[in-house]
Design an enzyme around this catalytic site. Structure first.
Site, mmCIF file in Angstrom:
data_model
loop_
_atom_site.group_PDB
_atom_site.id
_atom_site.type_symbol
_atom_site.label_atom_id
_atom_site.label_comp_id
_atom_site.label_asym_id
_atom_site.label_seq_id
_atom_site.Cartn_x
_atom_site.Cartn_y
_atom_site.Cartn_z
ATOM 1 N N HIS A 201 -84.555 -29.270 -131.697
ATOM 2 C CA HIS A 201 -85.685 -28.507 -130.547
ATOM 3 C C HIS A 201 -85.323 -27.888 -129.811
ATOM 4 O O HIS A 201 -85.709 -27.085 -129.254
ATOM 5 C CB HIS A 201 -86.784 -29.718 -130.560
ATOM 6 C CG HIS A 201 -87.973 -28.813 -130.176
ATOM 7 N ND1 HIS A 201 -88.873 -28.417 -131.127
ATOM 8 C CD2 HIS A 201 -88.703 -28.929 -128.920
ATOM 9 C CE1 HIS A 201 -90.026 -28.092 -130.308
ATOM 10 N NE2 HIS A 201 -89.733 -28.321 -129.130
ATOM 11 N N HIS B 196 -96.048 -26.299 -132.981
ATOM 12 C CA HIS B 196 -96.296 -27.727 -132.810
ATOM 13 C C HIS B 196 -96.817 -28.592 -134.170
ATOM 14 O O HIS B 196 -97.846 -29.005 -134.207
ATOM 15 C CB HIS B 196 -97.488 -27.716 -131.655
ATOM 16 C CG HIS B 196 -97.418 -28.521 -130.570
ATOM 17 N ND1 HIS B 196 -98.054 -29.663 -129.806
ATOM 18 C CD2 HIS B 196 -96.097 -28.925 -129.938
ATOM 19 C CE1 HIS B 196 -97.451 -30.251 -128.996
ATOM 20 N NE2 HIS B 196 -96.278 -29.909 -129.106
ATOM 21 N N GLY C 189 -88.723 -16.694 -129.242
ATOM 22 C CA GLY C 189 -89.425 -17.178 -130.374
ATOM 23 C C GLY C 189 -89.001 -18.631 -130.282
ATOM 24 O O GLY C 189 -88.494 -19.208 -129.248
#
Lengths: 230, 741
Positions: free
Chosen positions: B47, B93, B530
């Site tokens: 992430h 998310h 992004g």
């Protein structure tokens, strides 16, 4: 006519800039509009007050409950008692009810969801500086946008509101979005100088949005102030 | 789970490989202690480090004359003239929303808002791209309801209008929904701030919510691993959102910036203080000291590692000159938001963690932020369709029934049920609201013009062919902008894929990024920022590969933006190199016949059609413009009929003759490059002759939708079409399980 507007700002307010914009558009370059911080207690120099929409203090207790007790609301109560025009929109309507400047209460929508859509209001026969540019029975197109907009009053109070001609706006037939009693979308105090409504006239003041019907409320005050003795 | 002790054996549980752990020891010259290991595990997670995607992302074009900030900042930004810029970014998310839909979606909105706020911009619009399983399962209905309420709760309370978005329903998303939120903001270009820390001796100020134990390990435990059975146990890793706190934070940041009090600003997202302070120091090529003893806490007994990796929401980190600290703290007090000086910028390149002055961790900034190894993938093209098919429509269904079934398909049906729950107008900029036109249109008096925003991505088609599907998604975004008269300025994207360590997923990822790069280059639309979201899979398999493209464009005037409904007597034309095929279409899905492969997209002819439509809309030469999308020509015409309340009569024979497709393809086939325009016949005919195919196919009028394609025809009432198109709300609200919000 020149009007000096004050638009209240609580932590969590979110329609205050839109209201400021509507005030300035309505006064057409004459007069002024400024934000009034929730801790201010001096409203001198202001001709009219807008309590804007949003989520004052997050509305975590009950919509408008904390803001109704804020320092500025004491000053607004004095301003209103002296006959000053006060317009409450959405959360501002809730705040004015919580502060007992307007009758009734706003409960959660019957659908329990937030709703946002364009709709029609029918102008009531209340007398108010905000309604001077409108005719009873006339229809105006403004956005409906709220989660707790169901107007409620106990039967005796509701009868009193109707008998005193305090209903400023009703939802057009078949368009009541929240279960409000009597399709009531907005009411005034007995004197008519304080008006609260759930829909959003400040979002209907520029043609690119599809309607400029909301301007009439803001312009109405300028006209009323011009016509009143100094 | 992270426990802050026993570092030697904990790295695997924290998601680090043995090789990565050895590399950390080698870089440090010793074993990391518990604080340091926790920090490494998060910043070296997929992430935060993009370790499986960064090399591929280098293909994307990122530069252009209008780019003000590109990848690497909190958000991208493009110049819109008159001293102003538009900042925007999309982020996922997904896993938090799978585990706790309301808070997962709400904090997704909160997080992307802070990325834009951190640039010094005021957010002016949100869009959401959502993917769920079919609404016939209770789990999907629970997720849809929670996600939509969560988005509304946060955005509405913040006073940021949600102006657009898209929702698709496909079985591969059932256990792993996608919640991608895009934020658009406006800033005075010269007042924008970068995230880089600068100036040794400057103070580090943390302000906003108190730091608690929520969200510990979110970036590694949730975002960088596949979802598993029993993931409800991961609920404590989902943060809780407080839009009131963020509303105060927004206004506070705006005042701090207007008063010129900040050197730099950064939001705290995944990995909390570790990533925000680390990335600030890395970008500024400085060192940084953080004393966890000075951090305002929600719970008194938090360990240093917990404070460093907490993902508590609604916090910002600023670098402030010593003489301005007092003024900064005073403004935080005015907005009733907690604040504290928690550290200092240094010039030694070291990220030092202290507790009341005593050092508890020490890592070279470069090792932590940029030291993670970047991996090459091991791609392998699958030989067959790897997703389940299921048939819901018999093959011999009558064409009119097919059309009604397409209009009622959850992915095609009206999403008004969701949009009505979002404040789409606050801020007084919204000229075209969610669902009203192909792209949302916002008035920008600051520049004297308007912007249009669209977000698109059809995962099913990308699954059929990742390269062509990604090209199509990018072209569709540009087509949507063209329909309101806007020209692309910049692109943001969220790449939602499965586990990249699996060869087929690796292949999908590589192909999709190559397609995205090719389309963006052809459109002169640079990618300015992004997010990559990998590991979107569950024991039942990976999601459809889903690159979501967000595009911001510019048009002369909000007042004259295109996309109005058609009117009685208007003529209708098909414009563009549209060559419909059932491959990857909604009809093929309903017949249970999905398979690999899409027709190859001719990018340049599609771009020419986009330009022609944009010019025609801007010149006011057509009344209605929309791109032909899901459900093909028949569904697109029906949607226009429903939107305007007037029917249509169309004859597709000449079109079929020219493109040589079947009658069924002409009615229901999908593909890029096509537009339906409506207006006067003379104006439509004049659009021909410029190298872009133009065919007049019919006329508007009456209460029927009648479309003939050689030997097939559909004939339904506008009211029947409307009933089918409006059927989604009832499907989602039917038999709602108990709701807690």
């Amino acid at each position: 006519m020149s009007v000096n507007w004050g638009v209240l700002q609580f932590p969590g307010s979110c329609d205050e800039r839109d209201a400021l914009n509507a005030c300035l558009l309505a006064t057409g370059g004459h007069g002024s509009a400024r934000l009034v911080w929730h801790e201010e207690t001096d409203l001198s120099g202001l001709d009219a007050i807008v309590v804007p929409g949003g989520f004052s203090y997050g509305d975590y207790l009950r919509a408008g409950a904390i803001a109704g007790l804020s320092p500025v609301m004491g000053a607004v109560a004095d301003f209103a008692a002296d006959g000053g025009p006060v317009l409450g929109i959405c959360n501002g309507f809730q705040v004015l009810c919580e502060a007992e400047l307007l009758p009734g209460a706003l409960l959660d929508n019957t659908g329990t969801r937030f709703i946002c859509r364009q709709g029609d209001l029918v102008v009531g026969d209340a007398e108010s500086p905000f309604l001077t540019g409108l005719t009873a029975g006339e229809t105006v197109s403004v956005p409906f946008k709220h989660q707790s907009g169901r107007f409620f009053a106990p039967p005796e109070l509701l009868a009193e509101i109707e008998a005193n001609r305090q209903v400023a706006f009703r939802y057009a037939p078949g368009q009541n979005p929240n279960g409000s009693l009597g399709d009531i979308a907005g009411v005034t105090n007995e004197a008519g100088n304080v008006l609260g409504l759930m829909p959003h006239p400040e979002h209907a003041v520029e043609s690119f949005t599809g309607s400029t019907d909301g301007l009439a409320l803001f312009r109405g005050v300028a006209g009323a102030i011009a016509g009143s003795p100094a | 789970m992270i426990d802050g002790t026993d570092a030697g054996s904990a790295h695997r549980e924290l998601g680090l490989t043995d090789a990565e752990y050895s590399l950390i020891c080698e870089k440090m010259g010793r074993e990391p202690n518990g604080v340091e290991l926790a920090m490494f595990s998060l910043l070296w997670s997929e992430h935060c480090a993009y370790k499986h995607s960064r090399k591929l992302l280098r293909q994307l074009p990122t530069e252009g004359p209008r780019v003000v900030m590109g990848p690497g900042e909190n958000a991208g930004a493009v110049d819109i003239g008159n001293g102003h810029s538009i900042a925007f970014k999309v982020e996922s998310h997904n896993h938090p929303s799978a585990v706790e839909p309301f808070q997962g979606a709400a904090t997704g909105v909160g997080g992307i808002l802070r990325d834009v706020i951190a640039l010094g911009a005021r957010p002016i619009a949100m869009l959401d791209s959502l993917r769920f399983g079919e609404p016939d399962t209770e789990r999907t209905r629970y997720l849809v309801d929670g996600v939509v309420r969560g988005i509304g709760h946060y955005g509405n309370s913040m006073g940021i209008p949600t102006v657009g978005g898209e929702i698709y329903f496909e079985p591969p998303y059932e256990q792993n929904p996608l919640v991608n939120a895009m934020c658009v903001g406006i800033a005075r270009t010269e007042e924008m701030v970068r995230a880089a820390a600068a100036g040794a001796g400057n103070r580090v100020v943390l302000f906003g919510s108190l730091t608690g134990r929520d969200g510990i390990g979110g970036a590694s435990v949730l975002a960088s691993a596949e979802l598993d059975e029993g993931d409800d146990a991961k609920r404590p890793t989902v943060q809780i959102g407080d839009p009131f706190e963020e509303s105060k934070l927004l206004e506070c940041c705006q005042e701090l910036l207007a008063d010129g009090l900040l050197v730099s600003l950064q939001d705290l997202g995944a990995a909390g203080l570790t990533s925000s302070a680390g990335e600030m120091a890395s970008a500024g090529e400085t060192g940084i000291d953080i004393d966890v003893g000075l951090v305002p806490l929600r719970e008194a007994d938090m360990e240093p590692f917990e404070i460093m990796v907490s993902e508590s929401q609604e916090r910002m980190l600023a670098v402030v000159e010593p003489t301005k600290v007092e003024a900064v703290l005073a403004l935080c007090d005015k907005w009733q938001t907690a604040s504290a000086v928690i550290g200092e910028v240094t010039d030694n390149g070291i990220f030092r963690i202290l507790k009341h002055g005593a050092t508890v961790g020490e890592i070279a900034v470069h090792d932590l932020v940029d030291g993670c190894p970047l991996y090459d993938l091991d791609p392998e093209e699958p030989v067959e369709w790897i997703y389940p098919n299921r048939q819901t429509l018999p093959n011999d269904t009558d064409p009119s029934e097919i059309l009604l079934s397409l209009l009622a398909a959850p992915s095609i049906a009206s999403k008004r049920w969701a949009y009505d729950q979002y404040d789409s107008i606050v801020g007084s900029r919204t000229a075209h609201r969610a669902g009203a036109t192909d792209a949302a249109v916002l008035n920008i008096p600051e520049s004297g013009r308007a912007i249009a925003v669209a977000i698109d991505g059809n995962g099913r088609r990308v699954a059929c062919d990742p390269r062509q599907g990604a090209i199509e998604a990018t072209l569709e975004c540009a087509a949507n902008l063209a329909c309101v008269g806007a020209e692309p300025l910049g692109v943001t994207n969220c790449l939602n894929f499965g586990n990249p360590e699996k060869p087929t997923v690796a292949w999908q990822l590589g192909e999709a990024i190559a397609g995205l790069a090719a389309a963006c280059r052809a459109l002169d639309a640079p990618v300015v920022g992004g997010n990559v979201s990998l590991y979107n899979e569950t024991p039942s398999g990976p999601i459809y590969p889903t690159p979501v493209i967000g595009m911001v464009g510019e048009l002369p005037d909000a007042e004259t933006a295109g996309g109005r409904p058609w009117e009685n007597e208007d003529s209708i034309a098909i414009i563009g190199p549209f060559n419909p095929s059932l491959a990857g279409s909604e009809l093929e899905k309903q017949r249970g016949e999905l398979g690999r492969g899409l027709p190859e997209v001719a990018i340049d002819p599609a771009r020419k059609a986009i330009e022609l439509v944009r010019e025609a809309v801007r010149a006011g030469r057509v009344r209605t413009a929309t791109d032909i999308s899901d459900g093909g020509i028949a569904a697109t015409l029906s949607e226009l009929a429903v939107a305007s309340g007037v029917g249509v009569q169309a004859e597709l024979g000449p079109f079929i003759t020219r493109v040589e497709c079947s009658a069924e393809d002409a009615l229901f086939g999908e593909g890029p490059g096509g537009f339906i325009l409506a207006g006067s016949p003379a104006e439509l005919e004049q659009l021909g002759g410029r190298g872009v195919p133009v065919e007049l196919i019919g006329r508007v009028g009456g209460g029927l939708i009648e479309i003939t394609a050689d030997d097939l025809s559909v004939r339904i009432l506008v009211d029947e079409a409307r009933a089918a198109h409006d059927s989604l709300a009832a499907r989602i609200e039917s038999d709602q399980p108990g709701l807690t919000h």
